[in-house]
Each structure stands twice: as C-alpha cells, then as structure tokens.
Design an enzyme around this catalytic site. Structure first.
Site, mmCIF file in Angstrom:
data_model
loop_
_atom_site.group_PDB
_atom_site.id
_atom_site.type_symbol
_atom_site.label_atom_id
_atom_site.label_comp_id
_atom_site.label_asym_id
_atom_site.label_seq_id
_atom_site.Cartn_x
_atom_site.Cartn_y
_atom_site.Cartn_z
ATOM 1 C CD1 TRP A 23 -3.764 3.407 44.283
ATOM 2 C CD2 TRP A 23 -4.859 5.338 44.232
ATOM 3 N NE1 TRP A 23 -4.624 3.353 43.224
ATOM 4 C CE2 TRP A 23 -5.313 4.535 43.161
ATOM 5 C CE3 TRP A 23 -5.420 6.606 44.394
ATOM 6 C CZ2 TRP A 23 -6.295 4.954 42.255
ATOM 7 C CZ3 TRP A 23 -6.398 7.022 43.504
ATOM 8 C CH2 TRP A 23 -6.818 6.199 42.441
ATOM 9 C CD GLN A 31 -6.750 7.524 47.921
ATOM 10 O OE1 GLN A 31 -6.594 7.573 49.138
ATOM 11 N NE2 GLN A 31 -7.139 6.425 47.314
ATOM 12 N NE ARG A 77 -13.364 1.995 66.663
ATOM 13 C CZ ARG A 77 -13.709 1.103 65.735
ATOM 14 N NH1 ARG A 77 -13.928 1.482 64.484
ATOM 15 N NH2 ARG A 77 -13.855 -0.171 66.064
ATOM 16 C CD GLU A 117 -8.878 8.245 57.889
ATOM 17 O OE1 GLU A 117 -9.017 8.165 56.659
ATOM 18 O OE2 GLU A 117 -7.864 7.819 58.486
ATOM 19 C CG HIS A 118 -11.593 4.288 60.480
ATOM 20 N ND1 HIS A 118 -12.200 3.957 59.299
ATOM 21 C CD2 HIS A 118 -10.282 4.478 60.197
ATOM 22 C CE1 HIS A 118 -11.283 3.939 58.337
ATOM 23 N NE2 HIS A 118 -10.123 4.259 58.861
ATOM 24 C CD GLU A 159 -10.965 5.475 54.704
ATOM 25 O OE1 GLU A 159 -10.732 4.670 55.624
ATOM 26 O OE2 GLU A 159 -10.459 5.385 53.585
ATOM 27 C CE1 TYR A 205 -12.194 1.999 55.680
ATOM 28 C CE2 TYR A 205 -10.356 0.529 56.143
ATOM 29 C CZ TYR A 205 -10.867 1.629 55.489
ATOM 30 O OH TYR A 205 -10.069 2.337 54.653
#
Length: 600
Positions: free
Chosen positions: A181, A202, A433, A468-469, A490, A493
C-alpha cells in the site's frame, strides 16, 4: 496515515541511522571543483546540504553521491539530516532513489531543461513494501526518462511531485505489485506522457496536470484542472473530477537564470485553468534575484531572520533544523519564504513559528513546522483576527507546508495553522499529530493538539488538505465561501476512553467541521478514516459536521473503518446521515450532501 486493512506497522523506537554521509566537501576532487565553480559563478553559497550537480562532474561521481544520500535517508524517518539534490541544466544518466527529507530539484526554467535518463523513485523496501509511511520528500522541475518506461512514485503524505515531465508511464504503488500500500500523494503542474496507474494508492490529488491516461481507484482520487483525467464517477471507481481550477499560483522555484546567477521564479496567478503552466511556452510570472534573499542556515535565530525580512529581503531556508524561540514575522506583501530540503522550524519556547501579516502575495513554501515544546497556541498564522481586506487579486499561498506534533520530539500546539486573512490558498498541506515515532514522543497527553487548521478568513481555498489524529475538530472552518478540493483524514488512534473523547452528548469530534453560522461552503472528494488502536470501543458520531443550508455542498465523500475486533467506528458520515462503519473493516460512500439531504 491510512494503513492497509489488517496491516499496520508502527515504529515505536528510534530508527538507527546509516553510516555518515560524505557531503559536498568529500566529493571526488574533479567533482568538488566543478560544484564549487558552479556555486561561485551563480553568486551564492547554499550550504553543505545542497548538493549541486553539473553534467561535467560525470554520471558515476553523481551516482555515488545520490546513493550516499539515500543510504542515510532511506529509513531515517525521524532524523535531523536534510538534503537538497540540485541539478544544473543538462542531461544526466543516473537513478535517484528519494528517501526521507530529500528534495530533488532541477534548476532550469523548464522541466525539460534538466533531463534524468533514469528513475526518480520512491519505493518502500525499507518497510517491507508498505509505503504508508513514505513521508517528507519531494521532486520538482525535472524531465524523467525511465529506461524501462516506468516511473514509480509510491508516496504517502508530504511527498509532492511538481512541475515534472515523465516520458513514460507512472505508477503510484510500491514494488512488486500486490498487497503493498501507499497512502496519499500530490501531483501538480506536471505531464505524464503515458498512463498513470494508481494501483493500491489509497488517495490522491492531481491538480493542473496532463496525462496520457489514468487507471485505478481506491478510496478517493481527485482531479482538478487535469487534462486526460478519467470521467467523473463515484464510487467504484471513486473518481472526483473538477474540470477547471478556479484560482491558483504554482509554487516558486529556484532556477539558474540566463546570466548565470540564481533566481527564484514566482509563477503568476491563474484563474479557471486546466493543464500545466509550461507546456505552451515559458510560464507567466516574474523572477526575483537570489541576491534579494536572505539565505538562512540552521541555527540562525528568528531575530536575525526577522531583521533581514524587515530590510525588505525575501527568505531562503537551506536544508536543516531551525530551533526557534520566537516566530518568523512576514509583514511585507509579495514576500517569498522558500524552504529547500524540507527545512524544519522547531518551536522551542511555546511560541509560534511563522506569522504572516494581513498582506497579499506572500508565498510560504516547503517548510516543516514542528512543536518542540508544550504550549504553542499556533504554529503558523496568516493574518491576525477578522479582516475585511480582500486579497483576491494577489492572494497569499501556502505550498507544501507541513506540521508535526510529536514523532521526532515531544511537544504540543493547540492549533497548527490558523488563517484569518481572506482569499488565502492552501496548496498541499499535511498537518499531523503523530501516531508513531521515537520513544517518549507520542501519547494522548504527550503530544497534545486540538485542531489542525482553523479557517476564519473568507474565500479561502484548499487544494490537498490532509489533517490527521488531532484531538478535537481537526478542521474548523468559520469563514464564508470556502472551498476544499481533496480532504484526507484519520481520527486519533490513541483515544484512551470514550469519556475522554466526548463533548456534551456527542461522541468524539467531527474531522471536518463547518461552523453553524456559515452560509456558503463547498468541498469535493473527502475521506475520513478511523483506527482506534487501544481496544477501548471508541465511537465518533460523525466524520463531517455542517450546517443544513443550500449554500453548503459536499460532493463525493466517504468514511472508512480499519478497526480490528476491539470495536468502535464512525456512526454517520455527515451530521446524522449515512450508514455506520464499525467493528472491523468497512467503507461508506455518499455522492453528495446539502441542505440536510444526502445523495447516495
């Protein structure tokens, strides 16, 4: 960065560095003298980490230097070394593998002035073929002639290619093809004579390019002002196509002028454009002699840089890390701040790093902004509070600007980028982040960051926005008539508990929040993903949160859940519309949303 389903590689310890790299001073004698002569004749010293190449050095000597850089930088994800590989006009038979913090650039007026008879490659062998961490690198202003006809650029975020001519086909995923990927990319002002194959890439944004053809699709592929793009289709394949780019300037670039001295070319503003700037003759724009730039070196203070800016100079940041205890202040319209080799600015005293006044025509390009202390309220700011001043005829533009909270060093910042001025253009931003990195730099309370970007100005346009994050709204858009072309996100997490990620009665925070007061906003090609990795059964109510009004229109959006059996997920796509993605891998697509109505 998005990861392959059921496959996630996290680096939790410091990466071992390769053997020390011989710098320009350790070139073979003939090569060193040629490089020194070229630099002297151009009238500037760009420092030891700009490796300047001339065809007279010989391909073998150049290849040795390029290989030495890659040996150090291939897996050096959180190191401090930074390099620019600069090629004077001419033809070279070399293969260039591009590792972390490596910037490959041609110094011609046109991409075809620097011809690389070889590959300029990003692959992922350093991580077993997983390209989802191929960050922080760049190539620009080159003609690439791959001997086997195939150029490979398997990048993740912060890996742009600009102003290139690929004489062959191009693939965007690692070798060999298969379950390998890559995770995001940005191509602008470029020509690919053959076919572009996205493979397992992606998500992707192509802006003002020209292709022979395109094949492949995954989550969200976006094309703006790109000739040879596929026809609009969403989803399966997920191709979001906007025929013309409403308004944009291309990134300024270093070039060797006709009289043998360095210049920075500043492209002109274009409206309602399609295709590259340079294919029908010289691009429109103006040049600024490098003699009008302050050439900064790592270790220089913000005070010293600000004195130069106050004298009316532009700013060139040579490759390296710049610990700063105060912000760089840009107050003059038309100022160019240009970084080479992923120049990295570190906030060491809870300070901002760059403050741009409410002026027009500023370019901030090619910089990595890093929180190296706690308590920074913002890392980059454009304007200072609400303004009625219009800059549509000469907008400020942020090109290849990245923010990093954690990963290399521990630190925190409430907001990474805040835009208060009107008519600002963002052209390839990744605000991160960190979800992985060196020991002691990542954790819910270790690298705190509320918001990636806060937009308060009107008529702000973003091409390629990856955030992200962050721990609250990752994008918070309050200004009117904003536009985003490609969004990648995203959720964090590392949410420890649901109660730690709940505000009022709402679970989690939307990744992209348009304020309730906004009457006009448009966005195309959006993707938001979750991977809650602590098995804490974390949910977020929605990925996108917008006012239900006819002037707020989202086109082609999707959500992805990458969670394992630990549970959790995204319950709605926009507001309370859209099916959940939860409790394992799943995707949801929505072709449109406006005024409370979702279109399947």
């Amino acid at each position: 960065m998005p990861v392959a389903p059921n496959r996630r590689t996290v680096l939790r310890s410091s990466l071992a560095l390769a053997a020390a790299l011989p710098l320009a001073g350790a070139l073979p004698a003939a090569s060193a003298s040629a490089a020194t002569a070229a630099a002297r004749s151009a009238g500037a010293d760009l420092g030891p980490n700009v490796l300047l190449f001339d065809p007279s050095m010989g391909d073998a000597a150049i290849q040795a230097q390029v290989d030495a850089v890659f040996a150090t930088q291939q897996s050096n994800q959180f190191g401090t070394e930074r390099y620019a590989l600069a090629f004077l006009p001419g033809t070279y038979t070399v293969d260039i593998n591009v590792g972390f913090y490596t910037h490959v650039l041609g110094l011609g007026a046109s991409p075809d002035d620097v011809v690389i008879n070889g590959h300029v490659t990003v692959d992922a062998q350093w991580l077993g073929g997983n390209g989802t961490q191929n960050f922080w690198r760049a190539a620009e202003n080159l003609c690439i002639v791959p001997p086997d006809g195939l150029e490979r650029w398997a990048v993740a975020q912060a890996g742009p290619m600009r102003r290139t001519h690929v004489k062959g086909d191009m693939t965007l995923w690692p070798s060999p093809p298969g379950n390998r990927w890559s995770s995001g990319g940005f191509l602008a002002d470029s020509v690919v004579d053959g076919q572009v194959d996205s493979g397992s890439q992606q998500q992707w944004l192509s802006r003002n390019d020209s292709f022979g053809s395109w094949t492949g699709s995954n989550w969200n592929m976006v094309f703006v002002g790109t000739q040879g793009a596929p026809a609009q289709h969403f989803p399966n394949p997920a191709w979001t196509v906007v025929d013309h780019t409403p308004t944009v300037r291309e990134k300024p670039f270093l070039t060797l002028g006709r009289h043998g001295s360095y210049e920075v070319f500043v492209p002109a503003l274009r409206t309602d454009s399609a295709g590259p700037t340079w294919t029908s003759g010289p691009a429109a724009g103006h040049t600024v002699p490098l003699s009008r730039f302050h050439i900064a070196r790592p270790g220089e203070s913000a005070e010293s840089i600000n004195r130069a800016l106050a004298r009316g100079q532009h700013l060139l940041l040579t490759p390296g890390v710049y610990p700063l205890a105060a912000p760089i202040r840009v107050r003059r319209s038309g100022t160019v701040v240009l970084g080479l080799g992923l120049a990295t600015l570190q906030a060491t005293h809870g300070n901002a790093l760059v403050e741009v006044g409410d002026v027009g025509g500023v370019s901030v390009a090619g910089v990595l902004l890093e929180a190296a202390s706690s308590g920074s309220p913002v890392l980059l700011r454009v304007g200072d509070g609400q303004s009625r001043t219009r800059h549509c005829a000469d907008p400020t533009v942020l090109f290849d600007v990245y923010a990093r909270i954690g990963g290399a060093v521990a630190g925190g910042a409430s907001v990474s980028v805040r835009i208060d001025s009107n008519d600002v253009i963002c052209d390839n931003l990744w605000l991160w982040r960190a979800d992985h990195g060196n020991d002691g730099t990542v954790g819910w309370t270790v690298n705190p960051a509320d918001t990636g970007i806060e937009v308060n100005g009107d008529r702000v346009t973003a091409y390629g926005l990856a955030v992200e994050h962050y721990q609250k709204y990752e994008v918070l858009w309050r200004g009117e008539s904003g536009r985003t072309y490609f969004f990648q996100n995203e959720h964090p997490y590392d949410v420890p508990t649901q109660s730690a990620w709940t505000h009022g009665s709402t679970l989690g925070y939307a990744a992209y929040k348009v304020a309730d007061s906004v009457a006009s906003h448009q966005a195309w090609g959006l993707g938001s993903y979750c991977f809650f990795d602590l098995n804490a059964n974390i949910y977020t109510d929605r990925a996108y949160e917008v006012p239900d009004t006819p002037g707020v229109v989202f086109t082609d959006l999707m959500t992805v859940c990458l969670n394992g059996p630990g549970g959790g997920g995204i319950l709605h796509a926009v507001n309370d519309s859209g099916s959940p993605v939860q409790n394992g891998f799943g995707t949801f697509y929505m072709s449109g949303y406006s005024d409370g109505v979702a279109t399947a």
